[in-house]
Design an enzyme around this catalytic site. Structure first.
Site, PDB file in Angstrom:
ATOM      1  N   PHE A 184       0.825  -1.193   0.000  1.00 15.90           N
ATOM      2  CA  PHE A 184       0.000   0.000   0.000  1.00 15.90           C
ATOM      3  C   PHE A 184       0.863   1.247   0.000  1.00 15.90           C
ATOM      4  O   PHE A 184       1.845   1.328   0.739  1.00 15.90           O
ATOM      5  CB  PHE A 184      -0.870   0.048   1.265  1.00 15.90           C
ATOM      6  CG  PHE A 184      -1.874  -1.048   1.366  1.00 15.90           C
ATOM      7  CD1 PHE A 184      -3.144  -0.896   0.860  1.00 15.90           C
ATOM      8  CD2 PHE A 184      -1.542  -2.249   1.989  1.00 15.90           C
ATOM      9  CE1 PHE A 184      -4.083  -1.903   0.956  1.00 15.90           C
ATOM     10  CE2 PHE A 184      -2.477  -3.269   2.098  1.00 15.90           C
ATOM     11  CZ  PHE A 184      -3.748  -3.095   1.575  1.00 15.90           C
ATOM     12  N   ASP A 185       0.456   2.222  -0.777  1.00 18.32           N
ATOM     13  CA  ASP A 185       0.989   3.564  -0.657  1.00 18.32           C
ATOM     14  C   ASP A 185       0.388   4.151   0.626  1.00 18.32           C
ATOM     15  O   ASP A 185      -0.662   3.719   1.068  1.00 18.32           O
ATOM     16  CB  ASP A 185       0.545   4.341  -1.902  1.00 18.32           C
ATOM     17  CG  ASP A 185       0.698   5.827  -1.741  1.00 18.32           C
ATOM     18  OD1 ASP A 185       1.793   6.266  -1.356  1.00 18.32           O
ATOM     19  OD2 ASP A 185      -0.275   6.555  -1.999  1.00 18.32           O
ATOM     20  N   LYS A 186       1.081   5.111   1.232  1.00 20.65           N
ATOM     21  CA  LYS A 186       0.529   5.692   2.468  1.00 20.65           C
ATOM     22  C   LYS A 186      -0.456   6.820   2.168  1.00 20.65           C
ATOM     23  O   LYS A 186      -1.663   6.678   2.376  1.00 20.65           O
ATOM     24  CB  LYS A 186       1.647   6.209   3.378  1.00 20.65           C
ATOM     25  CG  LYS A 186       1.111   6.878   4.647  1.00 20.65           C
ATOM     26  CD  LYS A 186       2.209   7.349   5.565  1.00 20.65           C
ATOM     27  CE  LYS A 186       2.888   8.618   5.113  1.00 20.65           C
ATOM     28  NZ  LYS A 186       2.106   9.841   5.381  1.00 20.65           N
ATOM     29  N   THR A 187       0.122   7.936   1.671  1.00 24.38           N
ATOM     30  CA  THR A 187      -0.681   9.145   1.521  1.00 24.38           C
ATOM     31  C   THR A 187      -1.786   8.963   0.493  1.00 24.38           C
ATOM     32  O   THR A 187      -1.510   8.642  -0.655  1.00 24.38           O
ATOM     33  CB  THR A 187       0.220  10.303   1.070  1.00 24.38           C
ATOM     34  OG1 THR A 187       1.397  10.264   1.862  1.00 24.38           O
ATOM     35  CG2 THR A 187      -0.475  11.623   1.237  1.00 24.38           C
ATOM     36  N   ASP A 387      -2.308   5.823  -5.429  1.00 25.17           N
ATOM     37  CA  ASP A 387      -3.127   6.891  -6.005  1.00 25.17           C
ATOM     38  C   ASP A 387      -2.315   7.904  -6.803  1.00 25.17           C
ATOM     39  O   ASP A 387      -2.872   8.668  -7.579  1.00 25.17           O
ATOM     40  CB  ASP A 387      -3.868   7.637  -4.892  1.00 25.17           C
ATOM     41  CG  ASP A 387      -2.916   8.409  -3.989  1.00 25.17           C
ATOM     42  OD1 ASP A 387      -1.769   7.952  -3.827  1.00 25.17           O
ATOM     43  OD2 ASP A 387      -3.305   9.463  -3.471  1.00 25.17           O
TER      44      ASP A 387
END
Ligand code: ADP
Ligand code: MG
Length: 495
Positions: A184-187, A387
């Site tokens: 997963f990307d964080k932001t 995203d």
């Protein structure tokens, strides 16, 4: 877009889709034209060049003069993605198509042989051999075999779409079920991506206003969540924005522009390791690190050689993130990992809140890409969820790339194989479950249709078969596989 007039100027941020056809007035950037032309290499654009609606701006912001009004609505994009989805066959579908393309001619040859050979060898009269051959023809026409998989894939993609998950093809529908690791990307992915400005620390800026003015005006041209928060804060304080040059995006690091002939640098500490960037003093770096220690995302701003100061920002995890990750582990995911370009402390803080144990911070886009390759080697099939522009390489490299469909950038959306239309991470366990159920149904359908074909071939060649029930079985199996596929339309998620 609906309100645009010919001759208007639109600002297209890095990572955004061109809303209209037009010519570049300001800025230089490469543009991905593959959605329109199919050409895979990005094309460099400078003032005077033509750009097309639907193509994607990559690293710098562009000002574009509207030349033609386009109707590149979200709806038409979705329609296009769905038609692409139907072209992308699932592996099983591919297999059955190759199989039937050999099987059908073989059956025709066998039928002919069955009519001719037994009477010639005087084993049975022509009347009997012809009847058996016709039975064989009915029995072995592979209707159920050919229908079973595509019907399942379409039902699966349809049910996913009704639940806000856009799957761009049968291949991805089947792959989702075999995932072992999800990155997963964080932001904007694990977190809301709605930052609030919490700290303003001045270095050489005259006032907080100066810091926010320079920062805000440049960030106005960026679509990064951090940029949006800074612009809002500056606007709340009624700060006037000066005119600056177009912005250049350095994904994972920050942005660059120029104001009054001097470069403006805005970004993380890594940005200030770039060639040409102003040096940060030891004392200042210590203060930045101290701010990072509190778990904030930090943005350093410099104008020319003058380091103006630091903005500290905080973001909150999405409400459902923790539960979603737990549900994924329950479904048997071996490993969940966070890949972020943010600093280690901020990453750690979010990781603790949502329950991820493997955290990799300070990553550039190419590091995210490398990390996905390593993780795949170690754990098996991998999905990347992201995203941003900085996630695109990893999304492309993953077995399944999953983009946030609402808040995500056009680049991410275009590269991904699956889009979560409502940015709702909690749809992930549903998608994985749906995929597994689809795979089960595909296998059941294959077994069922092959089994019945083999049985009917046996009965018709040996003469046990009768036309009435051979037809009944044959048509029955076709109805059965379609009915079995339609069960997916009732799927609501893993129990
Ligand atoms: P993530 O991987 O969590 O989505 P990014 O790679 O987008 O994070 O950003 C990493 C860091 O780069 C941010 O924490 C910030 O310090 C800096 N950064 C990126 N884009 C910008 C921007 N537009 N303005 C300021 N800083 C930025
Ligand atoms: Mg992101």
């Amino acid at each position: 877009v609906a309100q645009l007039q010919l001759g208007d100027t639109v600002m297209v941020r890095p990572g955004d889709r061109m809303p209209v056809d037009g010519t570049v007035e300001k800025g230089r950037s490469s543009v991905d034209q593959s959605p329109i032309t199919g050409e895979s290499a990005p094309v460099f654009k400078e003032p005077g060049d033509e750009v097309f609606a639907g193509t994607i701006n990559q690293e710098s912001s562009l000002e574009v003069k509207v030349e033609r009004l386009a109707a590149d609505s979200t709806l038409s994009r979705v329609v296009q993605m769905v038609s692409e989805a139907q072209e992308q066959k699932s592996p099983t579908q591919d297999f059955t198509q190759r199989f039937t393309s050999k099987f059908v001619p073989a059956v025709l040859v066998c039928t002919l042989l069955l009519i001719v050979v037994p009477p010639v060898l005087e084993l049975m009269p022509l009347r009997e051999s012809f009847y058996r051959a016709m039975l064989l023809l009915v029995a072995s026409s592979p209707c159920a075999l050919a229908l079973g998989t595509p019907a399942t894939v379409l039902a699966g993609i349809g049910q996913a779409a009704r639940n806000g998950v856009l799957i761009k093809g049968g291949l991805h529908l089947e792959n989702l079920g075999s995932l072992q690791v999800i990155a997963f990307d964080k932001t904007g992915t694990l977190t809301e991506g709605r930052f609030s400005v919490t700290d303003l620390i001045l270095e050489h800026a005259e006032s907080e206003e100066e810091l926010l003015r320079i920062c805000g005006v440049v960030e106005q041209q960026s679509n990064h969540p951090i940029a949006q928060a800074i612009v809002e804060t500056a606007q709340e304080r009624n700060i006037d924005f000066p005119q600056v040059e177009a912005l250049e995006n350095l994904p994972g690091k920050g942005v660059k522009s120029s104001y009054q002939e001097e470069l403006v640098w805005i970004g993380s500490r890594r940005l200030f390791e770039e060639p040409g960037a102003p040096k940060l003093s030891k004392e200042f770096e210590t203060r930045v690190k101290a701010l990072e220690e509190t778990g904030k995302s930090v943005v350093i701003t410099a104008w020319g050689e003058r380091v103006l100061g630091v903005v500290g920002l905080a973001d909150t995890p999405r409400e459902s993130t923790r539960e979603t990750l737990a549900a994924l582990s329950q479904l048997g995911m071996k490993h969940l990992v966070m890949l972020t370009g943010d600093n280690a402390r901020a990453a750690q803080l979010v990781a603790e809140q949502v329950g991820v144990s493997d955290v990799r911070a300070d990553l550039l886009p190419e590091d995210k890409w490398k990390a996905t390759a390593e993780l795949r080697k170690e754990f098996g099939p991998l999905a990347m969820v992201g995203d941003g522009v900085n996630d695109a390489p990893a999304l492309a490299a993953a077995d399944v790339g999953i983009a946030m469909g609402g808040a995500g950038t056009a680049v991410a959306l275009e590269t991904a194989d699956v889009a979560l239309m409502a940015d709702d991470l909690s749809r992930l366990p549903f998608a994985v479950g749906l995929s597994r159920k689809s795979r089960t149904i595909i296998r059941q359908n294959l077994a069922l249709s092959m089994g019945i074909i083999l049985m009917l071939i046996a009965t018709s060649v040996t003469g046990i078969g009768e036309l009435s029930w051979t037809v009944a079985f044959h048509e029955g199996s076709t109805l059965l596989v379609v009915g079995n596929a339609l069960r997916l339309l009732r799927y609501q998620g893993p129990a």
